[in-house]
Design a protein around this motif. Structure first.
Motif, PDB file in Angstrom:
ATOM      1  N   GLY A 172       0.790  -1.224   0.000  1.00  0.00           N
ATOM      2  CA  GLY A 172       0.000   0.000   0.000  1.00  0.00           C
ATOM      3  C   GLY A 172       0.823   1.274   0.000  1.00  0.00           C
ATOM      4  N   VAL A 173       1.687   1.461   1.009  1.00  0.00           N
ATOM      5  CA  VAL A 173       2.425   2.717   1.142  1.00  0.00           C
ATOM      6  C   VAL A 173       3.408   2.932  -0.008  1.00  0.00           C
ATOM      7  CG1 VAL A 173       4.081   3.983   2.579  1.00  0.00           C
ATOM      8  CG2 VAL A 173       2.104   2.869   3.634  1.00  0.00           C
ATOM      9  N   THR A 230      17.750  -1.119   6.121  1.00  0.00           N
ATOM     10  CA  THR A 230      17.390  -0.710   7.484  1.00  0.00           C
ATOM     11  C   THR A 230      18.603  -0.639   8.401  1.00  0.00           C
ATOM     12  OG1 THR A 230      16.836  -3.007   8.040  1.00  0.00           O
ATOM     13  CG2 THR A 230      15.035  -1.592   7.312  1.00  0.00           C
ATOM     14  N   GLY A 231      19.775  -0.442   7.829  1.00  0.00           N
ATOM     15  CA  GLY A 231      20.951  -0.171   8.649  1.00  0.00           C
ATOM     16  C   GLY A 231      21.938  -1.301   8.792  1.00  0.00           C
ATOM     17  N   PRO A 263       9.434   2.973   8.386  1.00  0.00           N
ATOM     18  CA  PRO A 263      10.058   3.805   9.427  1.00  0.00           C
ATOM     19  C   PRO A 263      11.476   3.393   9.774  1.00  0.00           C
ATOM     20  CG  PRO A 263       7.840   3.107  10.078  1.00  0.00           C
ATOM     21  CD  PRO A 263       8.226   2.286   8.890  1.00  0.00           C
ATOM     22  N   HIS A 264      11.882   2.190   9.379  1.00  0.00           N
ATOM     23  CA  HIS A 264      13.208   1.684   9.737  1.00  0.00           C
ATOM     24  C   HIS A 264      14.249   1.958   8.655  1.00  0.00           C
ATOM     25  CE1 HIS A 264      11.584  -0.515  13.222  1.00  0.00           C
ATOM     26  NE2 HIS A 264      10.569  -0.827  12.440  1.00  0.00           N
ATOM     27  N   LEU A 265      13.850   2.514   7.511  1.00  0.00           N
ATOM     28  CA  LEU A 265      14.812   2.800   6.449  1.00  0.00           C
ATOM     29  C   LEU A 265      15.836   3.821   6.937  1.00  0.00           C
ATOM     30  CD1 LEU A 265      12.535   3.040   3.274  1.00  0.00           C
ATOM     31  CD2 LEU A 265      13.946   1.119   4.011  1.00  0.00           C
ATOM     32  N   TYR A 298      18.763   6.000   1.836  1.00  0.00           N
ATOM     33  CA  TYR A 298      17.662   5.377   1.110  1.00  0.00           C
ATOM     34  C   TYR A 298      16.412   6.235   1.268  1.00  0.00           C
ATOM     35  CZ  TYR A 298      21.216   1.912   1.773  1.00  0.00           C
ATOM     36  OH  TYR A 298      22.432   1.275   1.820  1.00  0.00           O
ATOM     37  N   ASP A 299      15.796   6.564   0.147  1.00  0.00           N
ATOM     38  CA  ASP A 299      14.631   7.435   0.104  1.00  0.00           C
ATOM     39  C   ASP A 299      13.371   6.587   0.081  1.00  0.00           C
ATOM     40  OD1 ASP A 299      12.701   9.323  -0.312  1.00  0.00           O
ATOM     41  OD2 ASP A 299      13.519  10.105  -2.190  1.00  0.00           O
ATOM     42  N   ALA A 300      12.524   6.753   1.103  1.00  0.00           N
ATOM     43  CA  ALA A 300      11.308   5.951   1.185  1.00  0.00           C
ATOM     44  C   ALA A 300      10.388   6.207   0.002  1.00  0.00           C
ATOM     45  CB  ALA A 300      10.570   6.247   2.494  1.00  0.00           C
ATOM     46  N   LYS A 301      10.424   7.394  -0.587  1.00  0.00           N
ATOM     47  CA  LYS A 301       9.524   7.710  -1.701  1.00  0.00           C
ATOM     48  C   LYS A 301       9.848   6.903  -2.948  1.00  0.00           C
ATOM     49  CE  LYS A 301       8.150  12.376  -0.324  1.00  0.00           C
ATOM     50  NZ  LYS A 301       6.755  11.968  -0.097  1.00  0.00           N
TER      51      LYS A 301
END
Length: 498
Positions: free
Chosen positions: A160-161, A202-203, A311-313, A317-320
């Motif tokens: 979804g997101v 995520t790190g 939220p853990h990215l 790294y760009d969540a978009k």
């Protein structure tokens, strides 16, 4: 556009590989079609040109949409994605001509009929003299300046997101007059934008994974062992007119009732996901007609419970542009023995919702949770044995939190050129288990249920009505006697659609 390379995403994409395997094992239950209807002051030719250019840019920013899946579906190792870097302009144009489709819909647009047809198509699209196509964008042209923009692809990409973020990029580029022509992008370097796997994004590996991570993985696997019988939601009878279509029904809560539900859920310490999963559980209990003597032999499987990786990215790294499935599933089970059978319906709803919250928080807050599905990809029991028994509830959240509904033209222009009207979520459903989606848009809560047409429409409508009724039990002033209440008393904006 020079050079030639094909990039294999294997170990870096473990959790995505798990979803790829599930995609086939579940017989394409996770082929997704998502999109928006919108109005625009651009001409049809201009909308077409802008949308095509934007989709080309999307391949550059999110090249996973042009990747292929490799490996043996019957093998023990997860399948992987492979991405062929663009070699020349002709190759890119050939892909764009196949992946971006224009559909004339005329008066009324009728996106529901279009999506129903698309949902019958099993991915990938097989093309002559080209690799199979796993992702396609459709632009629907209607009358009176109305349009539709839809993605059709595997759920292994289209959570979804991330999908809403991809649409935000599309509309941003469509309305930006200074957007560079897609042909001028440095093709051949776009592979650098491929999404990293959940561990790297995520790190990196957790220092305590060998102890804490292994313990968490064992707890998750143990939680999936069914000690009791799972509740199932099945039609009262099988429709004789079934031909394999997927159809959808939807209820829309008005803004006032939406606010009351959201506020009440917060007051009891639960989310809307917990509330509607609890309501869903109560409906299954009622439809299974369980006797008190056998009730404790069952449990509710909250298969849709998940923890988002977004939220853990970690930078850079760009969540978009992280367009890939980005959630970790939580195997939540609520034994019916934990729910008081003699409690009032409202009290039972609260007990189930709070049990769901407590069980999901136990896993979701664990520091190793973002990596656990990657580790599970290579577990021999990573896939469900009975994928058709449990329906799911999926909460997409607020649409406006992910992308604006109104888009102005140009960088400094205040002229509104695109207005989003509605959103639609559809998946290919081949089992008898319905799929439920929740989202809010324009301050209204939307509750959608979709199922294979083996379900009679009246029967599925009754399930949807009952779920909405029971969720409203959380409101103190809602009638306690469900047998004397009716969905119309909930002051819903009546809108059911196929």
């Amino acid at each position: 556009m020079t050079g030639r390379a094909s990039y294999l995403m294997g170990n870096a994409c473990q959790s995505y590989s798990l979803l790829v395997c599930a995609h086939f094992v579940l017989l394409s239950m996770t082929d997704a079609c998502v999109g928006f209807t919108f109005q625009s002051f651009y001409t049809a030719d201009e909308v077409t040109q802008r949308a095509c250019n934007a989709f080309g840019r999307l391949r550059f920013a999110c090249p996973i949409i042009a990747a292929s899946i490799v490996g043996d579906v019957s093998g023990h190792s997860p399948r992987s994605w492979t991405y062929p870097s663009v070699q020349n302009r002709s190759e890119f144009s050939s892909w764009l001509n196949s992946a971006f489709c224009i559909v004339q819909r005329g008066e009324g647009l009728d996106v529901n009929a279009f999506v129903q047809d698309i949902s019958r198509c099993r991915l990938p699209y097989e093309l002559q003299n080209a690799n199979p196509l796993w992702f396609r964008c459709y632009l629907l042209l209607g009358d009176s300046n109305r349009y539709g923009l839809y993605f059709h692809g595997p759920h292994a990409i289209m959570d979804g997101v991330p999908t809403l973020n991809a649409f935000a990029l599309m509309f941003q580029w469509m309305t930006n007059d200074i957007t560079e022509p897609v042909e001028n992008l440095p093709w051949g370097t776009e592979w650098r934008n491929l999404p990293l796997g959940p561990v790297s994004a995520t790190g990196g590996p957790r220092e305590d994974w060998d102890i804490a991570g292994a313990e968490l993985l064992k707890q998750l696997l143990d939680s999936e062992i069914p000690n009791t019988i799972p509740l199932a939601l099945r039609p009262s009878w099988i429709s004789r007119s079934a031909v394999g279509n997927t159809f959808r029904l939807e209820r829309v809560f008005n803004p006032s009732l939406t606010r009351r539900l959201v506020n009440k859920a917060r007051m009891i310490g639960c989310t809307m996901s917990h509330l509607f999963e609890a309501s869903h559980c109560m409906v299954m209990l009622a439809r299974n007609h369980l006797q008190l003597t056998t009730r404790n032999a069952y449990h509710f499987s909250a298969n849709s419970s998940a923890a988002s990786l977004i939220p853990h990215l970690r930078l850079p790294y760009d969540a978009k542009t992280h367009f890939i499935s980005s959630r970790t599933h939580l195997p939540i089970q609520v034994p019916m023995a934990e729910i008081a059978s003699t409690a009032s319906p409202r009290r039972q709803l609260l007990q189930i919702a709070q049990a769901l919250r407590q069980k999901s928080d136990r896993f979701a807050t664990h520091p190793c949770m973002p990596h656990v599905q990657a580790a599970r990809a290579y577990q021999p029991d990573a896939l469900p044995e009975e994928p058709d028994v449990a329906s799911t509830v999926n909460n997409v959240g607020s649409i406006e939190r992910r992308l604006p509904l109104s888009w102005n033209g140009g960088h400094d222009s205040e002229r509104q050129v695109i207005e989003l009207e509605s959103v639609l979520f559809s998946v290919r459903v081949t089992s008898l288990a319905p799929i439920i989606h929740l989202w809010t848009m324009k301050d209204s809560l939307h509750v959608q249920i979709q199922a294979n047409d083996a379900w009679p429409q009246a029967d599925l409508q009754a399930v949807l009505d009952d779920i909405c009724c029971r969720a409203c039990l959380v409101l103190e002033d809602f009638p306690q006697n469900l047998s004397q209440s009716h969905p119309s008393e909930m002051r819903l904006n009546e809108r059911s659609r196929l």
